[in-house]
Structure formats: C-alpha cells, structure tokens
Design a protein around this motif. Structure first.
Motif, PDB file in Angstrom:
ATOM      1  N   GLY A 121       0.890  -1.288  -0.155  1.00  0.00           N
ATOM      2  CA  GLY A 121      -0.024  -0.031  -0.064  1.00  0.00           C
ATOM      3  C   GLY A 121       0.894   1.271  -0.203  1.00  0.00           C
ATOM      4  N   ASN A 122       0.004   2.431  -0.428  1.00  0.00           N
ATOM      5  CA  ASN A 122       0.864   3.593  -0.375  1.00  0.00           C
ATOM      6  C   ASN A 122       0.856   4.258   0.981  1.00  0.00           C
ATOM      7  OD1 ASN A 122       1.277   3.327  -3.284  1.00  0.00           O
ATOM      8  ND2 ASN A 122      -0.967   3.885  -3.387  1.00  0.00           N
ATOM      9  N   GLY A 123       1.971   4.875   1.314  1.00  0.00           N
ATOM     10  CA  GLY A 123       1.869   5.673   2.619  1.00  0.00           C
ATOM     11  C   GLY A 123       3.355   5.494   3.224  1.00  0.00           C
ATOM     12  N   ARG A 124       3.493   6.087   4.345  1.00  0.00           N
ATOM     13  CA  ARG A 124       4.889   6.438   5.002  1.00  0.00           C
ATOM     14  C   ARG A 124       5.195   4.966   5.514  1.00  0.00           C
ATOM     15  NH1 ARG A 124       4.853  10.975   8.952  1.00  0.00           N
ATOM     16  NH2 ARG A 124       4.434  12.236   7.113  1.00  0.00           N
ATOM     17  N   PHE A 168      21.199   4.892   0.697  1.00  0.00           N
ATOM     18  CA  PHE A 168      21.632   6.301   0.670  1.00  0.00           C
ATOM     19  C   PHE A 168      22.131   6.596   1.891  1.00  0.00           C
ATOM     20  CE2 PHE A 168      17.443   5.557  -1.545  1.00  0.00           C
ATOM     21  CZ  PHE A 168      17.910   5.751  -2.719  1.00  0.00           C
ATOM     22  N   PRO A 169      23.383   6.136   2.180  1.00  0.00           N
ATOM     23  CA  PRO A 169      23.999   6.391   3.629  1.00  0.00           C
ATOM     24  C   PRO A 169      24.468   7.794   3.900  1.00  0.00           C
ATOM     25  CG  PRO A 169      25.493   5.512   1.783  1.00  0.00           C
ATOM     26  CD  PRO A 169      24.226   5.555   1.114  1.00  0.00           C
ATOM     27  N   GLU A 170      24.079   8.623   2.926  1.00  0.00           N
ATOM     28  CA  GLU A 170      24.433  10.057   3.373  1.00  0.00           C
ATOM     29  C   GLU A 170      23.201  10.493   4.153  1.00  0.00           C
ATOM     30  OE1 GLU A 170      22.155   9.716  -0.618  1.00  0.00           O
ATOM     31  OE2 GLU A 170      23.921   8.901   0.210  1.00  0.00           O
ATOM     32  N   GLY A 171      22.063   9.966   3.985  1.00  0.00           N
ATOM     33  CA  GLY A 171      20.793  10.292   4.525  1.00  0.00           C
ATOM     34  C   GLY A 171      20.609   9.812   5.842  1.00  0.00           C
ATOM     35  N   ALA A 172      19.931  10.475   6.859  1.00  0.00           N
ATOM     36  CA  ALA A 172      19.696   9.925   8.126  1.00  0.00           C
ATOM     37  C   ALA A 172      18.329  10.696   8.594  1.00  0.00           C
ATOM     38  CB  ALA A 172      20.696  10.310   9.139  1.00  0.00           C
ATOM     39  N   TYR A 173      17.323   9.982   8.221  1.00  0.00           N
ATOM     40  CA  TYR A 173      15.892  10.576   8.522  1.00  0.00           C
ATOM     41  C   TYR A 173      15.323  10.023   9.992  1.00  0.00           C
ATOM     42  CZ  TYR A 173      16.459   9.536   3.403  1.00  0.00           C
ATOM     43  OH  TYR A 173      16.922   9.444   2.188  1.00  0.00           O
ATOM     44  N   PRO A 174      14.607  10.947  10.500  1.00  0.00           N
ATOM     45  CA  PRO A 174      14.163  10.949  11.898  1.00  0.00           C
ATOM     46  C   PRO A 174      13.098   9.978  11.929  1.00  0.00           C
ATOM     47  CG  PRO A 174      13.123  12.832  10.717  1.00  0.00           C
ATOM     48  CD  PRO A 174      14.276  12.334   9.785  1.00  0.00           C
ATOM     49  N   GLY A 175      13.179   9.109  13.098  1.00  0.00           N
ATOM     50  CA  GLY A 175      12.139   8.219  13.320  1.00  0.00           C
ATOM     51  C   GLY A 175      11.719   8.022  14.903  1.00  0.00           C
ATOM     52  N   ARG A 176      10.886   7.173  15.154  1.00  0.00           N
ATOM     53  CA  ARG A 176      10.403   7.071  16.600  1.00  0.00           C
ATOM     54  C   ARG A 176      10.145   5.333  16.606  1.00  0.00           C
ATOM     55  NH1 ARG A 176       7.111  10.736  16.958  1.00  0.00           N
ATOM     56  NH2 ARG A 176       8.570  12.129  18.220  1.00  0.00           N
ATOM     57  N   VAL A 177      10.702   4.736  17.618  1.00  0.00           N
ATOM     58  CA  VAL A 177      10.350   3.498  18.126  1.00  0.00           C
ATOM     59  C   VAL A 177       8.600   3.296  18.081  1.00  0.00           C
ATOM     60  CG1 VAL A 177      10.831   1.441  19.206  1.00  0.00           C
ATOM     61  CG2 VAL A 177      12.772   2.872  18.775  1.00  0.00           C
ATOM     62  N   ARG A 178       8.100   2.604  17.369  1.00  0.00           N
ATOM     63  CA  ARG A 178       6.599   2.234  17.627  1.00  0.00           C
ATOM     64  C   ARG A 178       6.422   1.187  18.880  1.00  0.00           C
ATOM     65  NH1 ARG A 178       3.369  -0.583  12.853  1.00  0.00           N
ATOM     66  NH2 ARG A 178       4.357   1.114  12.034  1.00  0.00           N
ATOM     67  N   SER A 179       7.185   0.085  18.623  1.00  0.00           N
ATOM     68  CA  SER A 179       6.901  -1.065  19.582  1.00  0.00           C
ATOM     69  C   SER A 179       8.079  -1.988  19.555  1.00  0.00           C
ATOM     70  CB  SER A 179       5.694  -1.855  19.082  1.00  0.00           C
ATOM     71  OG  SER A 179       5.653  -2.306  17.867  1.00  0.00           O
ATOM     72  N   LEU A 208       8.892   5.934  10.197  1.00  0.00           N
ATOM     73  CA  LEU A 208       9.517   7.244   9.630  1.00  0.00           C
ATOM     74  C   LEU A 208       8.713   8.234  10.132  1.00  0.00           C
ATOM     75  CD1 LEU A 208      10.984   6.086   6.156  1.00  0.00           C
ATOM     76  CD2 LEU A 208      12.196   7.186   7.843  1.00  0.00           C
ATOM     77  N   LEU A 209       9.137   9.539  10.277  1.00  0.00           N
ATOM     78  CA  LEU A 209       8.537  10.740  10.735  1.00  0.00           C
ATOM     79  C   LEU A 209       8.161  11.598   9.508  1.00  0.00           C
ATOM     80  CD1 LEU A 209       9.865  11.454  14.215  1.00  0.00           C
ATOM     81  CD2 LEU A 209       7.905  10.039  13.579  1.00  0.00           C
ATOM     82  N   GLU A 210       8.736  11.211   8.510  1.00  0.00           N
ATOM     83  CA  GLU A 210       8.672  12.151   7.285  1.00  0.00           C
ATOM     84  C   GLU A 210       8.741  11.240   5.922  1.00  0.00           C
ATOM     85  OE1 GLU A 210      12.173  14.501   7.179  1.00  0.00           O
ATOM     86  OE2 GLU A 210      11.690  15.740   8.852  1.00  0.00           O
ATOM     87  N   ASP A 211       7.889  11.577   5.085  1.00  0.00           N
ATOM     88  CA  ASP A 211       7.919  10.699   3.977  1.00  0.00           C
ATOM     89  C   ASP A 211       9.130  10.744   3.120  1.00  0.00           C
ATOM     90  OD1 ASP A 211       5.307  10.164   4.228  1.00  0.00           O
ATOM     91  OD2 ASP A 211       4.589  11.879   3.258  1.00  0.00           O
ATOM     92  N   GLN A 212       9.685   9.850   2.352  1.00  0.00           N
ATOM     93  CA  GLN A 212      10.891   9.809   1.872  1.00  0.00           C
ATOM     94  C   GLN A 212      10.807   9.058   0.508  1.00  0.00           C
ATOM     95  OE1 GLN A 212      13.475  11.236   2.935  1.00  0.00           O
ATOM     96  NE2 GLN A 212      12.635  11.578   5.020  1.00  0.00           N
ATOM     97  N   PRO A 213      10.592   9.627  -0.432  1.00  0.00           N
ATOM     98  CA  PRO A 213      10.149   9.151  -1.831  1.00  0.00           C
ATOM     99  C   PRO A 213      11.015   7.932  -2.585  1.00  0.00           C
ATOM    100  CG  PRO A 213       9.672  11.329  -1.868  1.00  0.00           C
ATOM    101  CD  PRO A 213      10.533  11.223  -0.721  1.00  0.00           C
ATOM    102  N   ARG A 214      12.441   8.346  -2.141  1.00  0.00           N
ATOM    103  CA  ARG A 214      13.494   7.440  -2.778  1.00  0.00           C
ATOM    104  C   ARG A 214      13.511   6.196  -1.995  1.00  0.00           C
ATOM    105  NH1 ARG A 214      19.052  10.132  -2.618  1.00  0.00           N
ATOM    106  NH2 ARG A 214      18.743  10.315  -0.177  1.00  0.00           N
ATOM    107  N   VAL A 215      12.847   5.951  -0.813  1.00  0.00           N
ATOM    108  CA  VAL A 215      12.892   4.707  -0.206  1.00  0.00           C
ATOM    109  C   VAL A 215      11.539   3.947  -0.577  1.00  0.00           C
ATOM    110  CG1 VAL A 215      12.793   3.713   2.140  1.00  0.00           C
ATOM    111  CG2 VAL A 215      14.223   5.831   1.666  1.00  0.00           C
ATOM    112  N   VAL A 216      11.845   2.599  -0.662  1.00  0.00           N
ATOM    113  CA  VAL A 216      10.691   1.718  -0.956  1.00  0.00           C
ATOM    114  C   VAL A 216      10.900   0.667  -0.046  1.00  0.00           C
ATOM    115  CG1 VAL A 216      10.653   2.394  -3.435  1.00  0.00           C
ATOM    116  CG2 VAL A 216      11.987   0.466  -2.851  1.00  0.00           C
ATOM    117  N   ALA A 217       9.658  -0.265   0.057  1.00  0.00           N
ATOM    118  CA  ALA A 217       9.550  -1.259   0.951  1.00  0.00           C
ATOM    119  C   ALA A 217      10.527  -2.384   0.425  1.00  0.00           C
ATOM    120  CB  ALA A 217       8.386  -2.043   0.706  1.00  0.00           C
TER     121      ALA A 217
END
Length: 548
Positions: free
Chosen positions: A335-338, A366-377, A394-403
């Motif tokens: 599915g689409n989404g964060r 993309f090792p140059e990127g460090a995206y903010p996140g939070r532990v859900r469980s 992930l706390l922000e949408d990152q179009p380059r990252v895919v499942a």
C-alpha cells in the motif's frame, strides 16, 4: 590533565635504605589519571532492519476451495495498481464445467431426496398396518387349522360318505323300479304305447342313477384320498407360512423403516455437501480473475518478518503457462503511505531500544541520509534465539525509499548534556566482594591510589555514569597500577647521606610492608602537605592493592 613527574632526592634515599620500598611517583610507567567532570552522555543502539509499508495485503484467494489454475496473464513485478485492477488471469474452463455438473447433480439429488422423504412418510404410516395385517393373517390361519382339525375334517369325510350312499341308493331304487315295471308290463295290463313310454322313462332314470353312482364313487375316492388330505396339508402349511410372515414382518419392517430414515438423513447430508462444494466452486469463480485488494505496488513473494520470501518460486509460477495455487500467497500488494522499519534487536541491546525512543534511520542505499524516526513497539518475546523485533516509524515521507530496502537504525535511548561519567575502563569490579564496582582515586602526587566503591548508572560504548561515590574535580586512574618494584637487599649505608635522607623523607610515601595493614587516605598524607587541599573523603575509600 596529566600531572608532571617530579624527582624527590629524599624518596631516592628512602628507596636505598628501606628493605621493600615502593616508588609510585618515580615510576615513569604509572597510569595516567583522569579528572572527573560533567560530560554529554548519550546511549545509542545500532540495529538493522528492512523498510516495510504501513499497509500490505498478500494476494491469497479467501476461499475454502483449493485448486491449481493455469496462468494466462499476470502483471509484472513492481507494477503500480489500483484497487480492483486485474493482477492474474487464469484458465477457468475446467472450473466452469465443474460448476455446471455440480448444478445438475444438485438438482437430481433434490429430486431423489424428495422421493425418499415421500417414501418414508408412506412406510411410516404403512408399517403398523402391515404388521397388524400379518398378525391377523397368522391368527386367522391358526384358527382355521384348529377348526378344520377339530370339526370340519370329520364333517367333510361324513358328507363324502353320505353323497356316495345317496347316489348308490338312487341307483338301486331306479333299477328296482325299472325291474318292477318290466315285470308288470309282461302281464299285458296296459296298452303297448303306454308301456313303451313308461319303460323308456324308467330305463333313462336307471341309467342316470347308475352314472351318478359311478361318479359318486369316484368323487368319494378322490375326496377321501386326495382332497381332504390336501386341504389339511394346505391349512397346516398356510399356518406355518403365516408364522414366518409374521416373524419376518416384525423383524424386517422396523429395520426397513429405520434404514429408510437413515437414507433420508444421508441424502440430506449429501445434498448439503453437494451444495457446499457448489457454493465453494462458485465463490472461487467469483474471485477469478485475481484483482488487487488495495492501491499500491505489486511485489512477487511474501513479506515475512522483515524479509521477502518465496520470490523465486513466485516468479516461476507467475508466468503464462505456470500453475497458480489458490492456497499460496504468491503476490503482495504494498500500500501507499509512510514506511516503517522492522528491525532485529539483539538481546543485549533490548534495554537500549525502548518504545517511543527517538531514532535516526539510515538507508543502506543512501548512506548520506539520516531520516528521523520513532520506535513504535518492541516485541515482548523473542522472535528467534536471542533476537527481538522492533518497529520504527519514519516521521517524514521519503520518496526514494521503497519497501524491502535495508536500513541501519540508530536508536537514542538516553541523551543528557551534563552527566558525571567516566571512561568505562576506569570502573573495576571486585569479584571477591559481591561484584561491587569501584574506582581508584588519586590522592596526590607520589601517593598510592585509594579504592572507592561507587554506584554506577547506565553505560554506552565509552562512558559509564556514576550516580554516587565520586565528585566533579576528583582524579581517578584509567587502569590499575603496575606491580611495585622492590629491592631484595638493602643498599650500602655509606652510599647514602643519612642527614639528607632524613631531611627529605617526608616527601615520599613508602609502600606498606606485606604484613602491615594498609593505611587510610588520611594516614598516608604527609605532614608537609597538611595545608594542601584534599579531595572529599568517602567511607568506602580503601588503599588500592597493587596489580599482579
């Protein structure tokens, strides 16, 4: 800051005259002290995982009916689809024929069941009547046989005899009457015409009487030898047969009724099973061709515990001519989404990955990127030996990252700007004192360090938090001191100057003899340094034993 080493002549003289002398300050290999201060403190765990979507659906036909179908058309891996779009088309000819056959068989089964139910109703009503009829027949034949043997047999025999006797008497009477007429007519009392008429009649009656007498004798013989015995035998056999018929009716009719009832139940069960199979086949047919359950991207295989599995198998089956098994989930719609990261947490790092902790997610692509996140469980139980599972959003949408992409997650379990913490190697464990933790406090230049028990908090890869036992500004050793150097024999007295040695002796702290008790920090301080500032004393301070 490292304190400069100084050479004390008095200490050198003491080393010469003392049998076993310890030269702490004069040893250039003494451990470098560390000054205790408040430092930024951060506890971080680094774990690895795989990006997964917020929603995904395995394409598995939700039906009890299983089967395999030949694939005719399938969407490629990675295709973006909308809900309801066709994903897989299969050959349904055999299924359609099966549905038609089962529909016809179901109708025939309905008719057969209706006939059984009607027959059952008739048998249920007729069985008591048939049993009663068999009992009545048996009773009547038994009564007839008894009556025949008691009365009718004798009466029939008597009647037979009387009939014979009557016919014999009629014959004799006719012949006697004819003889009298002939005798009378010979006397010429009547005219010849009248005589002829009477004689003719008498002769005929005599002839009839003789015939009936002959017939009566024959019938009498038949009745006596054949008819009467046969009638008796027939009555006896009919009575015996009626007994068998009654026994059979009483034994068979209830069982036949029960069997018919069971056949009706079995027919009803067969109808239900046939209807279930037909419903399952129709339900499966309604699911074909296979459509997308939600908007998203098509992936071949299944996403299981953060890993894609069965991808090669799905690629082999999902092609024209391949076999599509309804029991297998060969496709997954992402599915689409964060996205989120499903990561494996080693047991040793479990305490460093608490729920709601902040994290930085670094995709390996993309090792140059460090995206903010939070532990859900975090899973409450291990998912494998020594491994737990965590979900990090992930706390922000990152179009380059895919499942399916891999990532390193850096979870910050604790972060404070001013913490009293020391290098981990400066905190030692006393294995002979219940595993208590201690440090070696520097008490002054040339003095032996003091062992002080401390209370530790959390640790990271470099520092250990001290919650009690140390103060800012104190100095501790980063490692245990080396074993002290000693002289086996005393030096020659003439080589030393007694006056000079006596004058300089307070500047050095000799090592206690092996049999002497260790001095405390206050006892070890020389009188010459009584006015110098001293670190805070601790009740747990003890002299540090030399390293062996």
């Amino acid at each position: 800051m490292n304190a400069p080493h100084r050479f004390f002549p008095g200490l050198a003289a003491a080393c010469l005259v003392t049998p076993v002398a310890v030269c702490w300050a004069a040893d250039p290999a003494s451990p470098t002290p560390h000054r205790v201060k408040l430092v930024p403190f951060r506890i971080e765990a680094r774990i690895e995982g795989v990006f997964e979507p917020p929603a995904m659906a395995e394409v598995r036909l939700d039906t009890r009916r299983t089967g395999q179908f030949s694939v005719t058309k399938v969407v490629p891996h990675g295709t973006r689809v909308g809900k309801g779009d066709v994903l897989v088309e299969v050959d349904t000819e055999a299924l359609d024929e099966e549905i038609a056959d089962q529909t016809l068989a179901g109708r025939l089964a309905d008719i057969a069941h209706d006939l059984l139910e009607k027959e059952l109703k008739i048998v249920e009503k007729g069985t008591p009547l048939w049993l009663e009829m068999a009992r009545t027949t048996r009773r009547r034949l038994t009564e007839d046989l008894a009556r025949y043997e008691d009365k009718e047999k004798a009466l029939a025999k008597g009647l037979n005899d009387v009939i014979l006797e009557f016919n014999e008497f009629s014959r004799e009477n006719a012949e006697e009457e004819l003889a009298q007429l002939e005798k009378m007519y010979k006397q010429d009392d009547l005219t010849e015409e009248t005589e002829e008429i009477v004689l003719k009649r008498a002769r005929f009656e005599a002839k009839i009487a003789r015939f009936f007498a002959t017939l009566a004798r024959d019938r009498h013989e038949r009745m006596a030898t054949l008819d009467l015995p046969r009638e008796l035998d027939a009555l006896r056999k009919s009575s015996a047969v009626s007994a068998l018929d009654l026994e059979q009716a009483e034994g068979r009719l209830p069982l036949a009724l029960e069997r018919l009832r069971l056949n009706v139940e079995k027919s009803a069960a067969d109808r239900r099973e046939s209807a279930r199979k037909l419903a399952a086949a129709k339900a499966l047919r309604r699911l074909l061709p296979v459509t997308a359950p939600l908007d998203g991207t098509v992936y071949y295989g299944r996403f299981h515990q953060g890993r894609w599995v069965d991808v090669d198998n799905a690629s082999q089956q999902l092609r024209p001519g391949g076999q599509f098994d309804t029991r297998q989930a060969l496709l997954t719609v992402i599915g689409n989404g964060r996205l989120a990261v499903r990561a494996s947490v080693p047991e040793k790092d479990l305490s460093r990955v608490p729920a709601a902790a902040e994290a930085r997610i670094v995709p390996k692509a993309f090792p140059e990127g460090a995206y903010p996140g939070r532990v859900r469980s975090v899973s409450a139980v291990p998912v494998s030996t020594g491994k737990f599972e965590a979900l990090i959003d992930l706390l922000e949408d990152q179009p380059r990252v895919v499942a399916g992409m891999e990532a390193e997650v850096r979870v910050t379990a604790d972060q404070r700007p001013d913490v009293l913490a020391v290098p981990r190697k400066a905190v030692f464990t006393d294995e002979f004192d219940g595993g208590r933790r201690y440090v070696l406090v520097v008490t002054g230049a040339g003095k032996e360090p003091m062992k002080r028990v401390v209370t530790v908090g959390r640790s990271n890869e470099e520092l250990t938090e001290i919650t009690a036992g140390l103060s800012v500004g104190e100095e501790i050793l980063l490692e245990k001191p080396p074993a002290p150097k000693s002289e086996a024999a005393p030096a020659k007295p003439e080589a030393a100057k007694p006056d000079a040695a006596k004058a300089e002796a307070p500047a050095a702290t000799p090592e206690p003899a092996k049999n002497e008790p260790a001095k405390t920090e206050a006892q070890a301080a020389p009188a010459a340094e009584a006015g110098a500032p001293q670190p805070a004393k601790d009740a747990a301070d003890k002299p540090a034993p030399p390293q062996k």
